[in-house]
Design a protein around this motif. Structure first.
Motif, PDB file in Angstrom:
ATOM      1  N   THR A  88      52.341 -25.761 -39.915  1.00  0.00           N
ATOM      2  CA  THR A  88      52.208 -25.432 -38.500  1.00  0.00           C
ATOM      3  C   THR A  88      50.773 -25.040 -38.186  1.00  0.00           C
ATOM      4  N   TYR A  89      50.457 -25.055 -36.893  1.00  0.00           N
ATOM      5  CA  TYR A  89      49.080 -24.726 -36.499  1.00  0.00           C
ATOM      6  C   TYR A  89      48.745 -23.268 -36.821  1.00  0.00           C
ATOM      7  N   SER A  90      49.703 -22.381 -36.676  1.00  0.00           N
ATOM      8  CA  SER A  90      49.447 -20.962 -36.945  1.00  0.00           C
ATOM      9  C   SER A  90      49.262 -20.682 -38.430  1.00  0.00           C
ATOM     10  N   ASN A  91      49.791 -21.560 -39.291  1.00  0.00           N
ATOM     11  CA  ASN A  91      49.670 -21.380 -40.746  1.00  0.00           C
ATOM     12  C   ASN A  91      48.888 -22.520 -41.388  1.00  0.00           C
ATOM     13  N   ARG A  92      47.963 -23.095 -40.642  1.00  0.00           N
ATOM     14  CA  ARG A  92      47.219 -24.242 -41.150  1.00  0.00           C
ATOM     15  C   ARG A  92      46.247 -23.828 -42.256  1.00  0.00           C
ATOM     16  N   TRP A 104      47.766 -33.139 -34.184  1.00  0.00           N
ATOM     17  CA  TRP A 104      48.820 -32.131 -34.044  1.00  0.00           C
ATOM     18  C   TRP A 104      49.879 -32.609 -33.054  1.00  0.00           C
ATOM     19  N   ASP A 117      57.503 -25.953 -32.630  1.00  0.00           N
ATOM     20  CA  ASP A 117      56.215 -25.482 -33.130  1.00  0.00           C
ATOM     21  C   ASP A 117      55.229 -26.642 -33.041  1.00  0.00           C
ATOM     22  N   THR A 118      53.990 -26.380 -33.417  1.00  0.00           N
ATOM     23  CA  THR A 118      52.949 -27.401 -33.432  1.00  0.00           C
ATOM     24  C   THR A 118      52.680 -27.781 -34.879  1.00  0.00           C
TER      25      THR A 118
END
Length: 223
Positions: A88-92, A104, A117-118
């Motif tokens: 995900t973008y928050s955990n990239r 994305w 999510d992204t």
């Protein structure tokens, strides 16, 4: 300035050869030759840059339809970490790109499951079967104009539909006319000299040679 990513292809004409054995000069790998390039401006609508190529193919296995989205024709490859979880973008990770609409995907459906999510994705080139590259001339030298770069984050690669309506392989030849829609052709290219390269691919992922348009300006090919 807007760009239409829903590129579409028009198969205007094709001539089918119903042969038990394809002619000796018909290749198994698609063979193409450049035929025409034109530019059409429309009031209150996206303008159209149109390329036409002649093709020959021994098996006739050209074209993809809307339902052709399973591997190897899936549009996206979802990136996962070492544990198999979607990235995900928050955990990239550090090597992941910043957000953009190519790398994305927001709220995708993965394996029939909605993901709120992204997600980091990679575009699958085999989703398309016609590939377009643009080149612009500066100081007498052509360099690629890459639409995937900012600020555009797009592509003019796309699909043309299945040519044969049945599964009986046979040699075919004809013309593919491919129309690329945008309201920004004039704003970007103005009076520049450009060249367009075209390549196609069959359903067994055999790619044709690359063919090039003449060097043109939009005014020279305006219809």
């Amino acid at each position: 300035m807007t760009f239409n990513r829903n590129i579409y292809a028009l198969l205007l004409a094709f001539f089918l050869l119903g042969c038990v054995s394809p002619p000796e000069n018909f290749p198994s790998t698609p063979q193409i030759s450049f035929e025409d390039i034109s530019y059409v401006e429309l009031d209150n609508a996206s303008d159209s840059l149109i390329v036409s190529v002649r093709f020959q193919d021994a098996e006739g296995n050209l074209g993809l339809n809307a339902e052709d989205i399973n591997p190897p024709f899936n549009p996206l490859e979802y990136q996962r970490d070492n544990s198999g979880a979607l990235i995900t973008y928050s955990n990239r990770p550090p090597e992941a790109p910043n957000f953009n609409p190519i790398d994305w995907e927001i709220n995708p459906i993965v394996n029939n499951t909605p993901i709120n999510d992204t997600i980091w994705v990679k575009q699958n080139p085999d989703f398309n079967n016609i590939f377009i590259k643009f080149y612009i001339k500066r100081d007498g030298v052509f360099s690629e104009f890459d639409w995937s770069d900012p600020p555009y984050y797009t592509t003019f690669n796309g699909r043309f539909p299945t040519i044969l309506s049945d599964n009986n392989e046979r040699a075919i030849e004809g013309t593919i006319q491919y129309s690329m829609l945008s309201s920004g052709w004039r704003a970007i290219f103005r009076n520049d000299t450009i060249r367009v390269d075209v390549q196609i691919q069959d359903r067994t992922l055999n790619k044709s040679d690359i063919v090039s348009s003449p060097e043109v300006t939009l005014n020279q090919i305006l219809k």
